[in-house]
Scaffold this motif. Structure first.
Motif, PDB file in Angstrom:
ATOM      1  N   HIS A 101       0.708  -1.275  -0.096  1.00 46.85           N
ATOM      2  CA  HIS A 101       0.050  -0.094  -0.129  1.00 46.85           C
ATOM      3  C   HIS A 101       0.764   1.175  -0.052  1.00 46.85           C
ATOM      4  O   HIS A 101       0.963   1.976   0.869  1.00 46.85           O
ATOM      5  CB  HIS A 101      -0.890   0.034   1.133  1.00 46.85           C
ATOM      6  N   PRO A 102       1.402   1.580  -1.201  1.00 44.05           N
ATOM      7  CA  PRO A 102       2.372   2.607  -1.263  1.00 44.05           C
ATOM      8  C   PRO A 102       1.658   4.125  -1.030  1.00 44.05           C
ATOM      9  O   PRO A 102       2.396   4.903  -0.674  1.00 44.05           O
ATOM     10  CB  PRO A 102       2.915   2.630  -2.292  1.00 44.05           C
ATOM     11  N   ARG A 103       0.366   4.293  -1.099  1.00 42.97           N
ATOM     12  CA  ARG A 103      -0.676   5.515  -0.981  1.00 42.97           C
ATOM     13  C   ARG A 103      -1.288   4.857  -0.030  1.00 42.97           C
ATOM     14  O   ARG A 103      -2.655   4.620  -0.615  1.00 42.97           O
ATOM     15  CB  ARG A 103      -0.910   5.919  -2.399  1.00 42.97           C
ATOM     16  N   ALA A 104      -1.315   5.175   1.282  1.00 45.18           N
ATOM     17  CA  ALA A 104      -2.561   4.822   1.999  1.00 45.18           C
ATOM     18  C   ALA A 104      -2.173   5.357   3.573  1.00 45.18           C
ATOM     19  O   ALA A 104      -1.145   5.721   3.644  1.00 45.18           O
ATOM     20  CB  ALA A 104      -2.558   3.203   2.189  1.00 45.18           C
ATOM     21  N   THR A 105      -3.311   5.382   4.349  1.00 47.50           N
ATOM     22  CA  THR A 105      -3.238   5.629   5.680  1.00 47.50           C
ATOM     23  C   THR A 105      -3.402   4.490   6.495  1.00 47.50           C
ATOM     24  O   THR A 105      -4.446   3.789   6.409  1.00 47.50           O
ATOM     25  CB  THR A 105      -4.067   6.864   6.176  1.00 47.50           C
ATOM     26  N   LEU A 106      -2.453   3.888   7.416  1.00 50.30           N
ATOM     27  CA  LEU A 106      -2.732   2.751   8.253  1.00 50.30           C
ATOM     28  C   LEU A 106      -2.745   3.380   9.782  1.00 50.30           C
ATOM     29  O   LEU A 106      -1.866   3.860  10.254  1.00 50.30           O
ATOM     30  CB  LEU A 106      -1.248   1.718   8.244  1.00 50.30           C
ATOM     31  N   ARG A 107      -3.904   2.800  10.204  1.00 54.50           N
ATOM     32  CA  ARG A 107      -4.007   3.124  11.779  1.00 54.50           C
ATOM     33  C   ARG A 107      -3.835   1.909  12.617  1.00 54.50           C
ATOM     34  O   ARG A 107      -4.493   0.791  12.297  1.00 54.50           O
ATOM     35  CB  ARG A 107      -5.524   3.561  11.870  1.00 54.50           C
ATOM     36  N   VAL A 108      -2.598   1.793  13.261  1.00 58.64           N
ATOM     37  CA  VAL A 108      -2.339   0.829  14.010  1.00 58.64           C
ATOM     38  C   VAL A 108      -2.420   1.075  15.450  1.00 58.64           C
ATOM     39  O   VAL A 108      -2.167   2.061  15.843  1.00 58.64           O
ATOM     40  CB  VAL A 108      -0.950   0.398  13.884  1.00 58.64           C
ATOM     41  N   VAL A 109      -3.096  -0.192  15.987  1.00 60.20           N
ATOM     42  CA  VAL A 109      -3.684   0.187  17.473  1.00 60.20           C
ATOM     43  C   VAL A 109      -2.972  -1.145  18.141  1.00 60.20           C
ATOM     44  O   VAL A 109      -3.330  -2.164  17.931  1.00 60.20           O
ATOM     45  CB  VAL A 109      -5.061   0.569  17.818  1.00 60.20           C
ATOM     46  N   LEU A 110      -1.926  -0.907  19.117  1.00 58.12           N
ATOM     47  CA  LEU A 110      -1.217  -1.878  19.762  1.00 58.12           C
ATOM     48  C   LEU A 110      -2.104  -1.968  21.162  1.00 58.12           C
ATOM     49  O   LEU A 110      -2.131  -0.911  21.970  1.00 58.12           O
ATOM     50  CB  LEU A 110       0.231  -1.891  19.953  1.00 58.12           C
ATOM     51  N   SER A 111      -2.356  -3.077  21.867  1.00 56.46           N
ATOM     52  CA  SER A 111      -2.721  -3.232  23.291  1.00 56.46           C
ATOM     53  C   SER A 111      -1.912  -4.169  24.049  1.00 56.46           C
ATOM     54  O   SER A 111      -1.491  -5.172  23.466  1.00 56.46           O
ATOM     55  CB  SER A 111      -4.275  -3.352  23.430  1.00 56.46           C
ATOM     56  N   ASN A 112      -1.876  -3.946  25.212  1.00 56.16           N
ATOM     57  CA  ASN A 112      -1.127  -4.770  26.276  1.00 56.16           C
ATOM     58  C   ASN A 112      -2.017  -5.045  27.484  1.00 56.16           C
ATOM     59  O   ASN A 112      -2.203  -4.227  28.296  1.00 56.16           O
ATOM     60  CB  ASN A 112       0.228  -4.215  26.621  1.00 56.16           C
ATOM     61  N   ARG A 113      -2.820  -6.399  27.239  1.00 54.44           N
ATOM     62  CA  ARG A 113      -3.474  -6.681  28.410  1.00 54.44           C
ATOM     63  C   ARG A 113      -2.844  -7.362  29.361  1.00 54.44           C
ATOM     64  O   ARG A 113      -2.902  -8.664  29.518  1.00 54.44           O
ATOM     65  CB  ARG A 113      -4.738  -7.064  28.091  1.00 54.44           C
ATOM     66  N   PHE A 114      -2.144  -6.656  30.374  1.00 57.33           N
ATOM     67  CA  PHE A 114      -1.091  -7.529  31.171  1.00 57.33           C
ATOM     68  C   PHE A 114      -1.823  -8.057  32.438  1.00 57.33           C
ATOM     69  O   PHE A 114      -1.159  -8.826  33.178  1.00 57.33           O
ATOM     70  CB  PHE A 114      -0.043  -6.278  31.773  1.00 57.33           C
ATOM     71  N   ASP A 115      -3.161  -7.595  32.551  1.00 55.04           N
ATOM     72  CA  ASP A 115      -3.757  -8.479  33.579  1.00 55.04           C
ATOM     73  C   ASP A 115      -5.153  -8.490  33.264  1.00 55.04           C
ATOM     74  O   ASP A 115      -5.740  -7.445  32.875  1.00 55.04           O
ATOM     75  CB  ASP A 115      -3.583  -7.774  35.111  1.00 55.04           C
ATOM     76  N   HIS A 116      -5.943  -9.433  33.402  1.00 54.16           N
ATOM     77  CA  HIS A 116      -7.138  -9.653  32.980  1.00 54.16           C
ATOM     78  C   HIS A 116      -8.121  -8.899  33.701  1.00 54.16           C
ATOM     79  O   HIS A 116      -9.397  -8.365  32.982  1.00 54.16           O
ATOM     80  CB  HIS A 116      -7.702 -11.107  32.788  1.00 54.16           C
ATOM     81  N   ARG A 117      -7.875  -8.274  34.797  1.00 57.11           N
ATOM     82  CA  ARG A 117      -8.637  -7.644  35.655  1.00 57.11           C
ATOM     83  C   ARG A 117      -8.339  -5.964  35.277  1.00 57.11           C
ATOM     84  O   ARG A 117      -8.856  -5.000  35.925  1.00 57.11           O
ATOM     85  CB  ARG A 117      -8.257  -7.924  37.077  1.00 57.11           C
ATOM     86  N   ALA A 118      -7.342  -5.667  34.466  1.00 50.51           N
ATOM     87  CA  ALA A 118      -7.088  -4.340  34.338  1.00 50.51           C
ATOM     88  C   ALA A 118      -7.658  -3.953  33.043  1.00 50.51           C
ATOM     89  O   ALA A 118      -7.420  -4.604  32.018  1.00 50.51           O
ATOM     90  CB  ALA A 118      -5.456  -4.217  34.619  1.00 50.51           C
ATOM     91  N   GLU A 119      -7.478  -2.482  32.824  1.00 49.11           N
ATOM     92  CA  GLU A 119      -7.610  -2.160  31.382  1.00 49.11           C
ATOM     93  C   GLU A 119      -6.300  -2.309  30.704  1.00 49.11           C
ATOM     94  O   GLU A 119      -5.268  -2.086  31.135  1.00 49.11           O
ATOM     95  CB  GLU A 119      -8.171  -0.567  31.476  1.00 49.11           C
ATOM     96  N   PRO A 120      -6.408  -2.329  29.274  1.00 48.03           N
ATOM     97  CA  PRO A 120      -5.084  -2.528  28.651  1.00 48.03           C
ATOM     98  C   PRO A 120      -4.291  -1.463  28.362  1.00 48.03           C
ATOM     99  O   PRO A 120      -4.991  -0.369  28.465  1.00 48.03           O
ATOM    100  CB  PRO A 120      -5.582  -3.462  27.325  1.00 48.03           C
ATOM    101  N   VAL A 121      -2.987  -1.537  28.235  1.00 55.09           N
ATOM    102  CA  VAL A 121      -2.281  -0.266  27.754  1.00 55.09           C
ATOM    103  C   VAL A 121      -2.274  -0.184  26.385  1.00 55.09           C
ATOM    104  O   VAL A 121      -1.801  -1.058  25.658  1.00 55.09           O
ATOM    105  CB  VAL A 121      -0.713  -0.334  28.426  1.00 55.09           C
ATOM    106  N   ILE A 122      -2.622   1.203  25.866  1.00 58.49           N
ATOM    107  CA  ILE A 122      -2.804   1.076  24.377  1.00 58.49           C
ATOM    108  C   ILE A 122      -1.645   2.056  23.905  1.00 58.49           C
ATOM    109  O   ILE A 122      -1.431   3.194  24.344  1.00 58.49           O
ATOM    110  CB  ILE A 122      -4.133   1.782  24.050  1.00 58.49           C
ATOM    111  N   THR A 123      -1.304   1.922  22.539  1.00 58.86           N
ATOM    112  CA  THR A 123      -0.483   2.796  21.813  1.00 58.86           C
ATOM    113  C   THR A 123      -1.188   2.689  20.397  1.00 58.86           C
ATOM    114  O   THR A 123      -1.172   1.725  20.014  1.00 58.86           O
ATOM    115  CB  THR A 123       0.923   2.449  21.866  1.00 58.86           C
ATOM    116  N   ALA A 124      -1.201   3.979  19.805  1.00 61.35           N
ATOM    117  CA  ALA A 124      -1.732   3.994  18.442  1.00 61.35           C
ATOM    118  C   ALA A 124      -0.683   4.768  17.649  1.00 61.35           C
ATOM    119  O   ALA A 124      -0.138   5.669  18.163  1.00 61.35           O
ATOM    120  CB  ALA A 124      -3.094   4.868  18.434  1.00 61.35           C
ATOM    121  N   TYR A 125      -0.654   4.364  16.405  1.00 61.52           N
ATOM    122  CA  TYR A 125       0.128   5.081  15.299  1.00 61.52           C
ATOM    123  C   TYR A 125      -0.649   5.226  14.147  1.00 61.52           C
ATOM    124  O   TYR A 125      -1.583   4.580  13.764  1.00 61.52           O
ATOM    125  CB  TYR A 125       1.283   4.498  15.098  1.00 61.52           C
TER     126      TYR A 125
END
Length: 370
Positions: A101-125
């Motif tokens: 995709h040489p001409r596109a916008t990619l929205r990448v969302v990474l999450s780290n659910r380090f504990d099932h009782r906690a909200e995940p840590v999110i990083t977006a690009y």
């Protein structure tokens, strides 16, 4: 008068500082903070594209066919291409999306659910991909050869090249080529080229050019990157042939002294098959090092005039320190190769403590003293 029963001892109050994840009881808030930091930390997920983390809103101007995308600390990842729905993705799949995709916008969302009782840590690009086509890059290369493919370009030539070539999605590529030539002119300090004091930091120009050109898998930027790494005494990628024979020969001699691998010896070209073409300027410091490496590499025996020549070159006031250590290393290595160990001691002592040849020099001096 009846005796009064003593008041019962107060019961011990249970701690209210309980870990929300593992129910551990802590004596106070500070202890709870320490427990959470030690036992339940959620690491930030992040992405590396060819070894570098992109910004949250990144313009991707180049992507090599063998480019790598690697996810860290991520338990889940998604990518949405333009207006499409987000879909699960991993590192290799993201690298493929960038390539296809040489001409596109990619929205990448990474999450780290380090504990099932906690909200995940999110990083977006948000990766705004605008990779120039091979034809667009070839057009920039043609402008470079026309304006700057000569031994002595000037600032006016650089400006003309930028006006003609730094357009559209190939702008970063053209800016990288221009930064290389500006670095050459800043380093040479020849005011006849239009450069004026303060001349600027050539290392800053070279580092910018490396950042912009390294992602492009093409002959011209590959050659320029090899020249700039050599100028900056970065031998980490010297094992790759640059196709510039004098540079490859110098890397074969110097890279091992810096603890790195040099390029292989290529097959001999067919008779009459090698032709010299001026493709780009080379700064005079690097040019001098390449000539000295060839001259001393061809020496078949030692003589005082060899040491005098090397000494006079190495101690020129106008020589940049990064080039001086390369001259000293070639001098010392040649003296050792030809059995003149006593003469080698002088440049070896000067190299001690100097990156990237200091460790090699110290080891050779140690051997000579035993």
């Amino acid at each position: 008068m009846s005796a009064v029963d003593p008041a019962p001892a107060p019961s011990r109050r249970e701690s209210s500082f309980t870990c929300p994840f593992c129910s551990a009881a802590l004596p106070d808030g500070r202890a709870l903070d320490g427990h959470l930091a030690a036992a339940h930390v959620g690491a930030r997920p992040f992405l590396l594209l060819d070894g570098r983390e992109p910004s949250p809103d990144e313009a991707v101007r180049a992507w090599r066919g063998d480019g790598r995308a690697v996810l860290f600390n991520s338990t889940a990842a998604t990518c949405a291409v333009d207006d499409d729905a987000a879909a699960p993705v991993d590192g290799p799949a993201l690298a493929t999306l960038l390539r296809t995709h040489p001409r596109a916008t990619l929205r990448v969302v990474l999450s780290n659910r380090f504990d099932h009782r906690a909200e995940p840590v999110i990083t977006a690009y948000r990766l705004r991909v605008a990779v120039p086509s091979a034809a667009e890059l070839a057009t920039v290369d043609a402008h470079f050869v026309r304006h700057l493919g000569k031994a002595s370009p000037g600032i006016g030539d650089v400006d003309a090249f930028v006006r003609d070539a730094a357009l559209g999605v190939a702008r970063d590529y053209a800016d990288g080529l221009a930064a290389y030539v500006r670095g050459v002119l800043c380093k040479d300090k020849d005011e006849r080229t239009g450069i004026r004091p303060p001349y600027g930091d050539y290392k800053q120009c070279y580092n910018r050019a490396l950042q912009l050109l390294a992602p492009f898998d093409r002959p011209l930027p590959s050659l320029l990157c090899s020249l700039m790494r050599f100028a900056l005494n970065d031998f980490s990628r010297a094992a790759a042939l640059s196709r510039f024979p004098h540079l490859d020969e110098a890397n074969r001699r110097l890279a091992p002294l810096a603890g790195a691998a040099g390029p292989p010896v290529p097959a001999a070209p067919a008779a009459g098959g090698r032709k010299h073409v001026d493709v780009c300027p080379v700064d005079m410091g690097v040019d001098l090092v390449l000539r000295m490496a060839q001259q001393l590499g061809d020496a078949a025996r030692w003589a005082p005039i060899v040491a005098e020549t090397a000494r006079s070159v190495a101690h020129q006031r106008a020589l940049e320190p990064l080039d001086r250590v390369k001259i000293l290393a070639v001098w010392a290595d040649t003296a050792l190769r030809l059995g003149a160990a006593a003469t080698a001691a002088e440049p070896l002592h000067e190299l001690e403590g100097n990156h990237p040849f200091g460790a090699w020099a110290a080891a050779r001096l140690s051997e000579m003293s035993t």
